[in-house]
Design a protein around this motif. Structure first.
Motif, PDB file in Angstrom:
ATOM      1  N   GLN A  36      -4.503 -27.509 -17.602  1.00  0.00           N
ATOM      2  CA  GLN A  36      -3.394 -27.132 -18.471  1.00  0.00           C
ATOM      3  C   GLN A  36      -2.714 -25.865 -17.975  1.00  0.00           C
ATOM      4  N   ARG A  37      -3.489 -24.897 -17.538  1.00  0.00           N
ATOM      5  CA  ARG A  37      -2.899 -23.641 -17.053  1.00  0.00           C
ATOM      6  C   ARG A  37      -2.056 -23.868 -15.801  1.00  0.00           C
ATOM      7  N   GLN A  39      -0.670 -26.697 -14.895  1.00  0.00           N
ATOM      8  CA  GLN A  39       0.498 -27.493 -15.274  1.00  0.00           C
ATOM      9  C   GLN A  39       1.551 -26.621 -15.958  1.00  0.00           C
ATOM     10  N   ASP A  40       1.107 -25.687 -16.798  1.00  0.00           N
ATOM     11  CA  ASP A  40       2.047 -24.779 -17.465  1.00  0.00           C
ATOM     12  C   ASP A  40       2.793 -23.924 -16.440  1.00  0.00           C
ATOM     13  N   ALA A  41       2.059 -23.383 -15.472  1.00  0.00           N
ATOM     14  CA  ALA A  41       2.699 -22.553 -14.438  1.00  0.00           C
ATOM     15  C   ALA A  41       3.694 -23.378 -13.628  1.00  0.00           C
ATOM     16  N   GLU A  42       3.318 -24.594 -13.277  1.00  0.00           N
ATOM     17  CA  GLU A  42       4.217 -25.453 -12.509  1.00  0.00           C
ATOM     18  C   GLU A  42       5.482 -25.768 -13.308  1.00  0.00           C
ATOM     19  N   GLN A  66      -9.786 -20.275 -24.646  1.00  0.00           N
ATOM     20  CA  GLN A  66      -9.024 -20.281 -23.404  1.00  0.00           C
ATOM     21  C   GLN A  66      -9.148 -18.965 -22.647  1.00  0.00           C
ATOM     22  N   GLY A  67      -9.882 -18.048 -23.190  1.00  0.00           N
ATOM     23  CA  GLY A  67     -10.115 -16.800 -22.473  1.00  0.00           C
ATOM     24  C   GLY A  67      -8.943 -15.850 -22.503  1.00  0.00           C
ATOM     25  N   ASP A  99       2.196 -13.725 -20.442  1.00  0.00           N
ATOM     26  CA  ASP A  99       1.305 -12.641 -20.012  1.00  0.00           C
ATOM     27  C   ASP A  99      -0.132 -13.123 -19.874  1.00  0.00           C
ATOM     28  N   ASP A 100      -0.567 -13.946 -20.826  1.00  0.00           N
ATOM     29  CA  ASP A 100      -1.924 -14.505 -20.755  1.00  0.00           C
ATOM     30  C   ASP A 100      -2.084 -15.392 -19.520  1.00  0.00           C
ATOM     31  N   LEU A 101      -1.050 -16.169 -19.223  1.00  0.00           N
ATOM     32  CA  LEU A 101      -1.091 -17.036 -18.040  1.00  0.00           C
ATOM     33  C   LEU A 101      -1.152 -16.202 -16.756  1.00  0.00           C
ATOM     34  N   ILE A 102      -0.364 -15.146 -16.712  1.00  0.00           N
ATOM     35  CA  ILE A 102      -0.383 -14.253 -15.545  1.00  0.00           C
ATOM     36  C   ILE A 102      -1.746 -13.589 -15.410  1.00  0.00           C
ATOM     37  N   ASP A 103      -2.305 -13.120 -16.527  1.00  0.00           N
ATOM     38  CA  ASP A 103      -3.643 -12.510 -16.493  1.00  0.00           C
ATOM     39  C   ASP A 103      -4.675 -13.493 -15.965  1.00  0.00           C
ATOM     40  N   PHE A 104      -4.551 -14.754 -16.377  1.00  0.00           N
ATOM     41  CA  PHE A 104      -5.500 -15.773 -15.914  1.00  0.00           C
ATOM     42  C   PHE A 104      -5.408 -15.937 -14.401  1.00  0.00           C
ATOM     43  N   PHE A 105      -4.197 -16.037 -13.874  1.00  0.00           N
ATOM     44  CA  PHE A 105      -4.038 -16.267 -12.440  1.00  0.00           C
ATOM     45  C   PHE A 105      -4.381 -15.030 -11.610  1.00  0.00           C
TER      46      PHE A 105
END
Length: 144
Positions: A36-37, A39-42, A66-67, A99-105
């Motif tokens: 999911q993460r 796919q969201d970034a893409e 989801q952390g 921001d959460d997505l960026i932190d994850f990557f």
């Protein structure tokens, strides 16, 4: 004595099945979250907008599973205490999700090399800047 051996055998088999089920569940949840993460970034980098499922707020339980961390909490707190004009609540929620997505990557180990990670992070940060500018422009237009 036979009943004791049977009971121990049943307990051992039950515990092994529960452990196997728990390992399967963790594996499945992790795979879904990672997929999911990415796919969201893409989607964000392709269409320059948030995925449709981001428009709804996540429950605290989902955020925990989801952390999602509080990495940008201090930045948001500093802006709030400084009295800076903020964006709308939905815009802020989308920025928080990004921001959460960026932190994850930033900490994700699933990249071929650091160049790939840096490229994706640079593109996501650029997208975040554009989203923030769009939110400020909408605010200025609504104040006119």
């Amino acid at each position: 004595m036979l009943y004791l051996l049977v009971a121990i055998l049943i307990i051992a088999v039950s515990m092994a099945l529960v452990a196997k089920f728990m390992m399967w569940l963790v594996d499945k949840t992790t795979a879904i979250t990672l997929t999911q993460r990415f796919q969201d970034a893409e989607y964000i980098l392709t269409y320059h907008q948030a995925p449709s499922h981001w428009s709804k707020p996540r429950s605290p339980f989902v955020r925990f599973m989801q952390g999602a961390n509080m990495g940008n909490f201090m930045v948001r707190l500093r802006h709030a205490l400084a009295g800076e004009v903020g964006t709308s609540q939905s815009q802020q929620r989308l920025l928080t999700r990004l921001d959460d997505l960026i932190d994850f990557f930033e900490s994700c180990p699933f990249f071929e090399d650091e160049g790939s990670r840096d490229l994706m992070l640079d593109q996501l940060w650029d997208e975040r800047d554009q989203w923030e500018e769009q939110g400020e422009q909408r605010l200025e237009e609504s104040n006119l």
